[in-house]
Structures are given as structure tokens and as C-alpha cells.
Scaffold this motif. Structure first.
Motif, mmCIF file in Angstrom:
data_model
loop_
_atom_site.group_PDB
_atom_site.id
_atom_site.type_symbol
_atom_site.label_atom_id
_atom_site.label_comp_id
_atom_site.label_asym_id
_atom_site.label_seq_id
_atom_site.Cartn_x
_atom_site.Cartn_y
_atom_site.Cartn_z
ATOM 1 N N GLU A 106 0.829 -1.208 0.000
ATOM 2 C CA GLU A 106 0.000 0.000 0.000
ATOM 3 C C GLU A 106 0.866 1.262 0.000
ATOM 4 O OE1 GLU A 106 -0.487 -2.632 1.946
ATOM 5 O OE2 GLU A 106 -2.446 -3.368 1.307
ATOM 6 N N VAL A 107 1.960 1.229 0.750
ATOM 7 C CA VAL A 107 2.880 2.374 0.767
ATOM 8 C C VAL A 107 3.523 2.543 -0.611
ATOM 9 C CG1 VAL A 107 5.039 3.258 1.746
ATOM 10 C CG2 VAL A 107 3.287 2.286 3.248
ATOM 11 N N ALA A 108 3.890 1.448 -1.246
ATOM 12 C CA ALA A 108 4.456 1.523 -2.595
ATOM 13 C C ALA A 108 3.449 2.168 -3.552
ATOM 14 C CB ALA A 108 4.852 0.136 -3.084
ATOM 15 N N LYS A 109 2.188 1.806 -3.415
ATOM 16 C CA LYS A 109 1.136 2.400 -4.250
ATOM 17 C C LYS A 109 1.027 3.897 -3.985
ATOM 18 C CE LYS A 109 -3.818 2.035 -5.189
ATOM 19 N NZ LYS A 109 -5.066 1.373 -4.764
ATOM 20 N N LEU A 110 1.032 4.292 -2.702
ATOM 21 C CA LEU A 110 0.986 5.710 -2.346
ATOM 22 C C LEU A 110 2.183 6.478 -2.911
ATOM 23 C CD1 LEU A 110 -0.135 5.635 1.403
ATOM 24 C CD2 LEU A 110 -1.450 6.539 -0.534
ATOM 25 N N ALA A 111 3.324 5.809 -2.979
ATOM 26 C CA ALA A 111 4.550 6.438 -3.464
ATOM 27 C C ALA A 111 4.576 6.577 -4.986
ATOM 28 C CB ALA A 111 5.772 5.648 -2.996
ATOM 29 N N ARG A 116 1.000 -1.782 -12.528
ATOM 30 C CA ARG A 116 1.380 -3.124 -12.978
ATOM 31 C C ARG A 116 2.341 -3.788 -11.982
ATOM 32 N NH1 ARG A 116 2.805 -4.533 -19.171
ATOM 33 N NH2 ARG A 116 3.235 -6.733 -18.862
ATOM 34 N N VAL A 117 3.250 -3.000 -11.426
ATOM 35 C CA VAL A 117 4.197 -3.518 -10.427
ATOM 36 C C VAL A 117 3.448 -3.847 -9.134
ATOM 37 C CG1 VAL A 117 6.254 -2.987 -9.061
ATOM 38 C CG2 VAL A 117 6.130 -2.292 -11.466
ATOM 39 N N ARG A 122 1.309 -7.889 -5.349
ATOM 40 C CA ARG A 122 0.200 -8.545 -4.628
ATOM 41 C C ARG A 122 0.155 -10.037 -4.951
ATOM 42 N NH1 ARG A 122 -2.419 -4.281 -2.448
ATOM 43 N NH2 ARG A 122 -3.014 -2.530 -3.746
ATOM 44 N N LYS A 123 0.362 -10.387 -6.218
ATOM 45 C CA LYS A 123 0.356 -11.787 -6.640
ATOM 46 C C LYS A 123 1.511 -12.542 -5.984
ATOM 47 C CE LYS A 123 -0.670 -15.158 -9.661
ATOM 48 N NZ LYS A 123 -1.466 -16.207 -9.111
ATOM 49 N N ILE A 124 2.686 -11.948 -5.989
ATOM 50 C CA ILE A 124 3.854 -12.590 -5.366
ATOM 51 C C ILE A 124 3.612 -12.760 -3.868
ATOM 52 C CG2 ILE A 124 6.291 -12.278 -4.766
ATOM 53 C CD1 ILE A 124 6.589 -10.870 -7.539
#
Length: 157
Positions: A106-111, A116-117, A122-124
């Protein structure tokens, strides 16, 4: 090396009257090495016979939260967060206890990490949680635990 040199200087020069603020000790190495170093540093800082300094110790090594039950003066705190579906809201409030989960994706998404990454991450994560272990490809960089936003504060009695 830079991180460890800084930790060494801090531990050599600190006294029981020091206030230490340590962030992500052991982050520059593999999961188990990093966790081992972080735990040893935390134990040293909290031990009144060795150092006994008041310490704020931020880490993502969720496994270290058990030290609250084994080391006098160690207390777990975390940043309150509210999760809605795949979104996270940090409430800007420090609360008692260890965090209930990790929010790294979620933090990566906010950043701004590309969707796609995020989707692949999430899958990994789902695969890793099902397997219970991570087996990196040969030649891939070492991994480290990315568990909850947890802090410790060792108090002197």
C-alpha cells in the motif's frame, strides 16, 4: 558498512543518560542477518548492565515484537492505520502494541509505483503467504522482512 559504522559509533559513545533513536537497523543485509543484528542492538541498548539508554527503535522486523515479553522495559508501539480494500490511510497516531499487518504494498502504491508492479507484488505476496517461504532465484538480491511499522521504546525503571 556505513550503517554499521554509525551503529558502532552510537553504541560506543552512548551512556545510560543518552536518548538513542535508531531506524531500521540491519536493513542493508539479508533477513536473518538484519534481524539478528537488530535484536542484538536492541538487547544491548535495553540492558542496564551494558547500556540501559532510553531508546526509540523503529523496525519492520515484526518478529522482534516478542521482545516486549522477554526484555524488561521494552514496549511496542505502531502507527495507527485504516485499510479500505487496497487503500491505506495512516491516522498519524501512535498506539500501544505491535502492528497487526504490513502495509508495504500500500505504501508503494501511495509512493507512485506503477499499477502493474503493484499488481504483480500482490500476486507474489499471495504466493509467498501460501508457500510460507521465499526461495529467490539464483543471483537475485537478498530479501528482508517488510512487516509492520513498529517501534520500541526501552525505559529505565
Amino acid at each position: 558498512m556505513v550503517e554499521m559504522t554509525e551503529v558502532a559509533d552510537i553504541l560506543k559513545n552512548a551512556t545510560s543518560r543518552s536518548l538513542l533513536i535508531l531506524d531500521e537497523i540491519g536493513r542493508g543485509t539479508s533477513t536473518y542477518d538484519g534481524m539478528s543484528i537488530a535484536r542484538a542492538v536492541l538487547e544491548y541498548c535495553a540492558d542496564k548492565k551494558r547500556l540501559g539508554a532510553k531508546t526509540l527503535f523503529a523496525t519492520h522486523y515484526h518478529e522482534l515484537t516478542v521482545l516486549e515479553d522477554t526484555i524488561p522495559g521494552v514496549r511496542n508501539y505502531n502507527i495507527a492505520a485504516k485499510k479500505r480494500a487496497d487503500d491505506i490511510i495512516f491516522l498519524r497516531k501512535i498506539v500501544r502494541g505491535g502492528a497487526d499487518q504490513s502495509y508495504g504494498i500500500e505504501v508503494a502504491k501511495l509512493a507512485g509505483v506503477p499499477p502493474r508492479v503493484i499488481s504483480r507484488a500482490r500476486k507474489i505476496l499471495e504466493e509467498l503467504e501460501q508457500e510460507g517461504a521465499f526461495r529467490p532465484r539464483p543471483g537475485s538480491p537478498p530479501t528482508r522482512s517488510r512487516s509492520p511499522w513498529t517501534t520500541w521504546r526501552g525505559r529505565r525503571s
